[in-house]
Design an enzyme around this catalytic site. Structure first.
Site, PDB file in Angstrom:
ATOM      1  N   ASP A  55       0.908  -1.254   0.074  1.00 33.36           N
ATOM      2  CA  ASP A  55      -0.021   0.105  -0.026  1.00 33.36           C
ATOM      3  C   ASP A  55       0.817   1.247  -0.374  1.00 33.36           C
ATOM      4  O   ASP A  55       1.975   1.219   0.503  1.00 33.36           O
ATOM      5  CB  ASP A  55      -1.058  -0.085   1.400  1.00 33.36           C
ATOM      6  CG  ASP A  55      -2.060  -1.252   0.934  1.00 33.36           C
ATOM      7  OD1 ASP A  55      -2.269  -1.472  -0.067  1.00 33.36           O
ATOM      8  OD2 ASP A  55      -2.298  -1.650   2.381  1.00 33.36           O
ATOM      9  N   TYR A  98       6.388  -8.530   8.324  1.00 33.23           N
ATOM     10  CA  TYR A  98       6.103  -7.294   8.435  1.00 33.23           C
ATOM     11  C   TYR A  98       6.373  -6.720   9.813  1.00 33.23           C
ATOM     12  O   TYR A  98       6.175  -7.365  10.860  1.00 33.23           O
ATOM     13  CB  TYR A  98       4.575  -6.723   8.050  1.00 33.23           C
ATOM     14  CG  TYR A  98       4.022  -7.150   6.629  1.00 33.23           C
ATOM     15  CD1 TYR A  98       4.210  -6.179   5.594  1.00 33.23           C
ATOM     16  CD2 TYR A  98       3.637  -8.390   6.443  1.00 33.23           C
ATOM     17  CE1 TYR A  98       3.833  -6.574   4.306  1.00 33.23           C
ATOM     18  CE2 TYR A  98       3.310  -8.818   5.334  1.00 33.23           C
ATOM     19  CZ  TYR A  98       3.435  -7.796   4.114  1.00 33.23           C
ATOM     20  OH  TYR A  98       2.987  -8.013   2.916  1.00 33.23           O
ATOM     21  N   ASP A 118      -6.436   1.939   7.662  1.00 34.78           N
ATOM     22  CA  ASP A 118      -5.020   2.632   8.098  1.00 34.78           C
ATOM     23  C   ASP A 118      -5.225   3.922   7.950  1.00 34.78           C
ATOM     24  O   ASP A 118      -6.532   4.668   7.987  1.00 34.78           O
ATOM     25  CB  ASP A 118      -4.155   2.107   6.928  1.00 34.78           C
ATOM     26  CG  ASP A 118      -4.312   2.646   5.488  1.00 34.78           C
ATOM     27  OD1 ASP A 118      -5.209   3.308   5.309  1.00 34.78           O
ATOM     28  OD2 ASP A 118      -3.578   2.094   4.517  1.00 34.78           O
ATOM     29  N   ARG A 139      -3.803  -4.592   7.292  1.00 35.85           N
ATOM     30  CA  ARG A 139      -4.741  -3.588   7.908  1.00 35.85           C
ATOM     31  C   ARG A 139      -5.899  -4.071   8.296  1.00 35.85           C
ATOM     32  O   ARG A 139      -6.589  -3.667   9.412  1.00 35.85           O
ATOM     33  CB  ARG A 139      -5.179  -2.752   6.426  1.00 35.85           C
ATOM     34  CG  ARG A 139      -4.368  -1.929   6.185  1.00 35.85           C
ATOM     35  CD  ARG A 139      -4.782  -0.936   4.965  1.00 35.85           C
ATOM     36  NE  ARG A 139      -4.762  -1.779   3.686  1.00 35.85           N
ATOM     37  CZ  ARG A 139      -5.540  -1.641   2.628  1.00 35.85           C
ATOM     38  NH1 ARG A 139      -6.615  -0.501   2.794  1.00 35.85           N
ATOM     39  NH2 ARG A 139      -5.673  -2.159   1.582  1.00 35.85           N
TER      40      ARG A 139
END
Length: 245
Positions: free
Chosen positions: A56, A84, A98, A190
């Protein structure tokens, strides 16, 4: 330019045969922005360029970009597990899950203890069913659903099964939770953040994200994008000089 430096650059790039590039995607860039930058930098070569696994715009970190014949390997690169690190902010939700959109609803956090946070993370480990965010790149009838969401249209989403190998809470600075997660292809961090808030009887959104690993590849070995573009420019100049000599 010294011969050893020239040899090193020639070893780095082999666009005619295809190339796999590890890029540290900058903040606010889309994955398609990075692909376009690489494609423009290797002109006049007309070869395919693609990426393995979308990041993203508000995420940074490892993006695998393939050129030429290596684009045939994109599916195999994309299928690898990812890792991540990032932050989840408790107490508020956003439509995009987000910071792409503003907080639209707030929730209490006074009842949340550190023990609850660690216990909540454990509930996500293993195979889980996850709804993708409405603001995602999934296509329905040929249109990406984030385009529908931005027009205010309601999108009916279906769950998908993903695997969370590990969900580690690294630091708690209420209302911000620092985490590291290892997960399967197709996992939306997310959505993980949003669902994490629900488990805690509150709300939450993803406030930062960085992809640190994809398969065996790590962001520590990735190119800074601007440095890579400069290296490609030098590589092209060497080749042009050789052809003219």
């Amino acid at each position: 330019m010294e011969n050893n430096e020239k040899d090193q650059i020639e070893k780095v790039f082999s666009f005619a045969e295809g190339q796999m590039l590890l890029i540290d995607k900058p903040l606010t860039w889309t994955s398609f922005d990075v692909v376009g930058k690489i494609r423009n930098s290797i002109k006049p070569l007309k070869i395919k360029v693609g990426h393995a696994g979308t990041l993203d715009p508000l995420a940074t970190g490892l993006l695998i970009v393939c050129t030429g014949k290596f684009t045939k390997k994109i599916d195999s690169y994309q299928a690898e597990d990812k890792e991540y690190m990032g932050t989840i902010t408790l107490g508020g939700t956003t439509p995009s899950y987000d910071l792409e959109t503003e907080v639209d609803e707030t929730f209490p956090t006074n009842h949340i203890s550190e023990e609850m946070i660690y216990d909540a993370a454990k509930t996500f480990e293993g195979d889980i069913d996850q709804y993708p965010p409405a603001h995602s790149a999934i296509k329905i009838n040929g249109e990406r659903i984030y385009e529908k969401a931005r027009r205010g249209e309601t999108v009916e989403l279906k769950t998908r099964k993903v695997t969370i190998n590990s969900f580690i809470i690294e630091k708690i600075e209420m209302p911000v939770i620092h985490f590291r997660v290892s997960c399967s292809k197709g996992t939306y961090i997310r959505s993980l953040a949003y669902d994490f808030g629900k488990v805690l009887n509150s709300g939450a959104h993803l406030s930062s994200l960085r992809r640190t690993k994809s398969g065996d590849y790590q962001v520590e070995n990735a190119w800074n994008l601007e440095e890579l573009i400069q290296k490609i420019k030098v590589h092209k100049e060497i080749n042009m000089a050789e052809h003219q000599s």
